[in-house]
Design a protein around this motif. Structure first.
Motif, PDB file in Angstrom:
ATOM      1  N   UNK A  97     -18.076  -1.914   7.343  1.00  0.00           N
ATOM      2  CA  UNK A  97     -17.426  -3.075   6.748  1.00  0.00           C
ATOM      3  C   UNK A  97     -16.028  -2.715   6.246  1.00  0.00           C
ATOM      4  N   UNK A  98     -15.952  -1.583   5.559  1.00  0.00           N
ATOM      5  CA  UNK A  98     -14.683  -1.164   4.979  1.00  0.00           C
ATOM      6  C   UNK A  98     -13.620  -0.982   6.062  1.00  0.00           C
ATOM      7  N   UNK A  99     -14.050  -0.587   7.252  1.00  0.00           N
ATOM      8  CA  UNK A  99     -13.089  -0.384   8.341  1.00  0.00           C
ATOM      9  C   UNK A  99     -12.400  -1.675   8.739  1.00  0.00           C
ATOM     10  N   UNK A 100     -12.987  -2.817   8.375  1.00  0.00           N
ATOM     11  CA  UNK A 100     -12.399  -4.116   8.704  1.00  0.00           C
ATOM     12  C   UNK A 100     -11.684  -4.757   7.513  1.00  0.00           C
ATOM     13  N   UNK A 101     -11.722  -4.080   6.365  1.00  0.00           N
ATOM     14  CA  UNK A 101     -11.086  -4.621   5.162  1.00  0.00           C
ATOM     15  C   UNK A 101      -9.668  -4.078   5.036  1.00  0.00           C
ATOM     16  N   UNK A 102      -8.743  -4.958   4.767  1.00  0.00           N
ATOM     17  CA  UNK A 102      -7.347  -4.553   4.584  1.00  0.00           C
ATOM     18  C   UNK A 102      -7.180  -4.034   3.156  1.00  0.00           C
ATOM     19  N   UNK A 103      -7.410  -2.726   2.977  1.00  0.00           N
ATOM     20  CA  UNK A 103      -7.360  -2.124   1.647  1.00  0.00           C
ATOM     21  C   UNK A 103      -5.944  -2.068   1.077  1.00  0.00           C
ATOM     22  N   UNK A 104      -4.942  -2.213   1.928  1.00  0.00           N
ATOM     23  CA  UNK A 104      -3.565  -2.148   1.434  1.00  0.00           C
ATOM     24  C   UNK A 104      -3.242  -3.320   0.512  1.00  0.00           C
ATOM     25  N   UNK A 105      -4.043  -4.383   0.598  1.00  0.00           N
ATOM     26  CA  UNK A 105      -3.818  -5.568  -0.231  1.00  0.00           C
ATOM     27  C   UNK A 105      -4.558  -5.500  -1.557  1.00  0.00           C
ATOM     28  N   UNK A 106      -5.348  -4.431  -1.752  1.00  0.00           N
ATOM     29  CA  UNK A 106      -6.206  -4.344  -2.924  1.00  0.00           C
ATOM     30  C   UNK A 106      -5.646  -3.411  -3.988  1.00  0.00           C
TER      31      UNK A 106
END
Length: 203
Positions: free
Chosen positions: A140-149
């Motif tokens: 799931x995390x691989x599809x989350x745009x963490x740069x926005x968090x």
């Protein structure tokens, strides 16, 4: 999990047993459901049931785990379609649940599930977040745009995913308690998601 003898059955016989279980768990709560009614509807001997499952709970959890797999697939799809936005994903999942679970053929079953949800039922239904836990969450995390968090690392992200999942399940259960007249529940769910979004997303 079912015993291997169940998996060795012809597909039609497996479907008949699961269909009979679904009817019984739709009719009454898990605690009130009777193996006697399941085997009668499935037209199998009582002894055969225990060759396939340890007990009623074993059968019920197997059904919930299969549903959990479909939830995992839908979560994955929503994440991709939202461009990795986890809040929008959970909002989409909420509406998906409401739409699917309130169909005539599903309402009684899921009403019994959510209104009588104990820890074991909750864990089995959310199998997508618990079985193969690290592997699935990493996917799931691989599809989350963490740069926005604003979150610091995967540990915080995993905690937030679990928290959002609990809010989702609680909101669905409350929606059923309101007999589908749950506009207030929908508004409260969206309110909570908005608070989470403000907390974890960069300005």
């Amino acid at each position: 999990m079912p015993k291997q003898t169940f998996f060795n059955l012809p597909e039609e016989k497996k479907r008949n047993i699961l269909r009979a279980a679904r009817l019984e768990f739709s009719r009454v709560s898990f605690e009130e459901a009777a193996i006697a009614n399941i085997i009668k509807t499935a037209q199998i001997p009582r002894g055969s049931f225990y060759q396939y499952f340890e007990n009623k709970e074993d059968l019920f959890i197997f059904m919930m785990k299969n549903m959990g797999k479909r939830v995992a697939e839908k979560t994955d799809k929503c994440l991709k379609e939202s461009g990795g936005d986890i809040v929008e994903t959970f909002i989409e999942l909420f509406y998906y649940f409401i739409e699917v679970l309130t169909r005539d053929e599903n309402t009684s079953l899921f009403k019994n599930v959510f209104l009588n949800m104990n820890d074991k039922i909750k864990d089995s239904f959310t199998e997508s977040f618990r079985q193969n836990h690290d592997k699935f969450l990493e996917h799931l995390i691989s599809h989350i745009d963490e740069s926005r968090l604003t979150l610091q690392g995967h540990k915080e992200l995993i905690y937030v995913l679990k928290m959002m999942n609990n809010v989702l399940l609680h909101s669905i259960a409350h929606y059923f308690k309101e007999c589908g007249q749950g506009q207030e529940t929908i508004e409260m769910f969206l309110f909570q998601m908005n608070i989470i979004k403000k907390s974890i997303y960069k300005p």
